[in-house]
Structure formats: structure tokens, C-alpha cells
Design an enzyme around this catalytic site. Structure first.
Site: not given
Length: 381
Positions: A66, A64
Site C-alpha cells: 500500500d 509494503h
């Protein structure tokens, strides 16, 4: 083993928290190991006491954004610095293709050796002094938790006991330290195990994010000195946690309690708990401490050194209190720098715009200079 939190927000950065990254500094070997590398991690490194040139290994939990959007920028900067000879990156399947694609389409050439390792549950790395293992967590995409374990150290050699017994100083002491049996010229025999304290247990750190509560996190964290566990949501919003496969504060505390860890750090907080909202991260801390009392809140740039067995643990630093009030209309550049923690160029620009009456309230400051954590400061006009 020194931990520095470089980002403690989930999903998106906030004014006071960057997205995920944790640095583990190993001073004895002048190495830094990173766990995840969210956007702007290299900026956080520049604001810390850590040296980018010491980064040796990077462990990615999952793909992901982030947790990985800062990786390529950091790798490129390490190359431009000219002080890095090799970096090993560990992570889930497709990480190697992600890195290869970024290198290809950005036409990036790294002047050092970059080796990418696809991890599977089990041992990831070992060099005789440290061992890194991983377990598959429970998230929307394949996500791994990591555990760093230090090798046990031999117990202290009781040199004063050897001296009292008249054992001559020299090679015999080395044999005793190794637990061997020695025989003196006078016929006396001594067992080295009688001259050494019990072995000192190696320290351990566990990093678990992103995941909902799962048994593999408990197994990975068994009796760890420090567990860093995500707490994206409060217990009151458990429905969101189950929907998005993230943990609540109470889930993190349950992992710590079941695994019998010594200290739990909560991290990866949703932006919904930013200052000014009904629920704060302090509310998440209270929820977790009701289950596992030795729980602390992580915040960006928090530093914690894992103590060795038998030594007293230093208390984890509390989040910085609000700085003394500063009146923008009467401030000097030096006051701006010291009290607001900003650079000289930004301080001069703020003061000049204030002199020209270009802004008259904090909301305008926040819009013009989002890089300053205004929500933690006490500013007057």
C-alpha cells in the site's frame, strides 16, 4: 513548502480515501517530492493541481504494497509524458531490486535517468537549500521516517536605516547584507550585522509511517513545523496496534507532544473507520487532541502550505462538507458534473441508466460506479 495529501487510507483504498502518498511541492524550484506511492497515486495526481512532470524525488518509507504498488505505473507514465529528465528514488534495502525486477519483467524502458538510493539512518540528500534525513522506525519490516529541513534564510536588510545614515546606495549595501564591515569616505564605519534582522529559521516537515510509537520518531520530529504521522487505529483498539506494529491516534499525539512540533496531521486510517461504522476518524481526532490540541485530520487532496516563521499560519482546510442534494431523476449532465465532481461520460451514463430505470437506489449506484465517492454525497431519487 506546500503539502498535498494524495492518499490517507491504510492497507486498502476506500471510496473516499486512496492508499498512502503525500506530495511536497517546492514552487520556487518547480519540483514535487513524493513520500510513498501507493496504488493509483498517478490517478490522484491527475485529480489534483499537481503536475506529474515536476516530480523530481520519491521517498519510500517501506516495502509494503500500500506504499509502493503505484510506483512503477507512475514512473512509466512519467516516461511517456516526455517532460522528465531525471527522477531519484530513495528507500529501504530491496527497493532497487524491486524496481529492477519490474523494469525487467515488464520490458519497460525509461527515457529519463532513474537513480535508486538505498537509505540508512542519517542524511539522505542535501543540496544547500534543503536537507533530507531519515530514521529507522518500528514496524514489521524495515521502515523509515523522513524529515525535510529548509536552510535558514538571512534576516531582512534594513535599507531604510542605511538610507537614514547617508550610506550611498550601491555595492556597499551588498556588503552590509553579507554582514561585512564597511568604511565610508568620511571615515565612518558600519557593521553589517547592525543592519540585518535575525536570520529566519527554515521550515521543516516530518513524515512517519508505518510505525508504532518509538523514540526515533520523536527524535526525527523535534520542533518540526509539521508532523505527518500515521494513526491506523483508535486508542480503544490499542491491542491491534501493538499486534500489527501500527500507531493509535494517541501514540501519534504523544510523538507530537514530546517532539514539540507545531502542527500534527493524522493519516493512514484503517478502513474500519469509514462512514457508517461505530467509530469514525473524528473520534480518533478527539482522542489525539486530548493530548496534542493542534492536531488535524488529513483527507485526500487536503492542501497545506507551511508558513514561514513570523507569518500567520493559514488554517488547514476542513474536510469538504456534503454537497447539496441532487435528485438523480431531475438532474442535467452539467449538474451531475458540478455537484458530483465527475466527468461528462460518467454523468451521461448515469443519467441514461436512470432514465431506463436500470437502478433505483444508491446501493446500485455504488456498485456500478465505485469511482465516485457516493458516501460523501447527498443523492436523492
Amino acid at each position: 513548502m506546500e503539502i498535498t495529501f494524495l492518499g490517507t487510507s491504510s492497507g486498502v483504498p476506500t471510496r473516499s480515501r486512496n492508499v498512502s502518498s503525500v506530495a511536497l511541492r517546492l514552487p520556487q524550484r518547480k519540483e514535487i517530492w513524493l513520500f510513498d506511492c501507493g496504488e493509483a497515486t498517478q490517478h490522484q495526481l491527475l485529480r489534483s493541481d499537481l503536475r506529474t512532470g515536476q516530480i523530481r524525488r520519491i521517498f519510500i518509507s517501506h516495502m509494503h504494497g500500500d506504499h509502493i504498488f503505484g510506483l512503477m505505473g507512475l514512473l512509466a507514465s512519467c516516461g511517456l509524458a516526455g517532460t522528465v529528465s531525471q527522477i531519484d528514488v530513495y528507500g529501504p534495502p530491496t527497493l532497487d531490486r524491486y524496481i529492477a525486477g519490474c523494469l525487467r519483467w515488464s520490458v519497460m524502458r525509461l527515457p529519463y535517468k532513474l537513480q535508486v538510493h538505498t537509505v540508512e539512518p542519517g542524511e539522505v540528500f542535501s543540496d544547500g537549500e534543503f536537507t533530507v534525513t531519515c530514521r529507522l522506525l518500528h514496524h514489521r519490516v524495515p521502515a523509515f521516517g523522513y524529515r525535510v529541513t529548509e536552510r535558514d534564510r538571512p534576516g531582512r536588510f534594513q535599507v531604510e536605516k542605511a538610507q537614514a545614515l547617508g550610506i550611498p546606495f550601491g555595492p556597499l549595501y551588498g556588503q552590509l547584507k553579507q554582514g561585512k564591515t564597511i568604511t565610508l569616505e568620511d571615515g565612518r564605519t558600519f557593521d553589517g550585522r547592525d543592519f540585518c534582522d535575525p536570520p529566519q529559521r527554515g521550515r521543516s516537515m516530518v513524515y512517519c509511517t508505518d510505525t508504532i510509537f518509538c523514540d526515533s520518531a520523536v527524535e526525527l520530529a523535534q520542533q518540526a513545523d509539521v508532523l505527518i504521522h500515521e494513526a491506523t487505529f483508535s486508542h480503544q483498539e490499542a491491542d491491534l496496534a501493538f499486534a500489527r506494529l501500527h500507531s493509535t491516534s494517541t501514540m501519534a499525539a504523544q510523538v507530537a507532544a514530546f517532539a514539540q512540533v507545531k502542527l500534527l496531521f493524522l493519516t493512514h486510517f484503517s478502513a474500519r473507520y469509514a462512514p457508517g461504522n461505530p467509530l469514525q476518524v473524528e473520534d480518533l481526532l478527539a482522542e489525539a487532541q486530548a493530548i496534542f490540541p493542534n492536531t488535524r485530520l488529513a483527507h485526500d487532496f487536503l492542501h497545506y502550505e507551511i508558513p514561514r516563521e513570523g507569518t500567520q499560519a493559514a488554517p488547514a482546510p476542513a474536510p469538504p462538507e456534503a454537497l447539496p442534494a441532487i435528485a438523480i431523476n431531475r438532474a442535467t449532465r452539467q449538474q451531475m458534473q458540478q455537484k458530483l465532481g465527475i466527468d461528462a461520460i460518467t454523468a451521461n451514463a448515469i443519467l441514461e441508466r436512470r432514465r431506463q430505470q436500470k437502478f433505483t437506489c444508491r446501493e446500485e449506484l455504488e456498485r456500478l460506479y465505485p469511482q465516485v465517492a457516493w458516501d460523501t454525497l447527498n443523492v436523492q431519487f
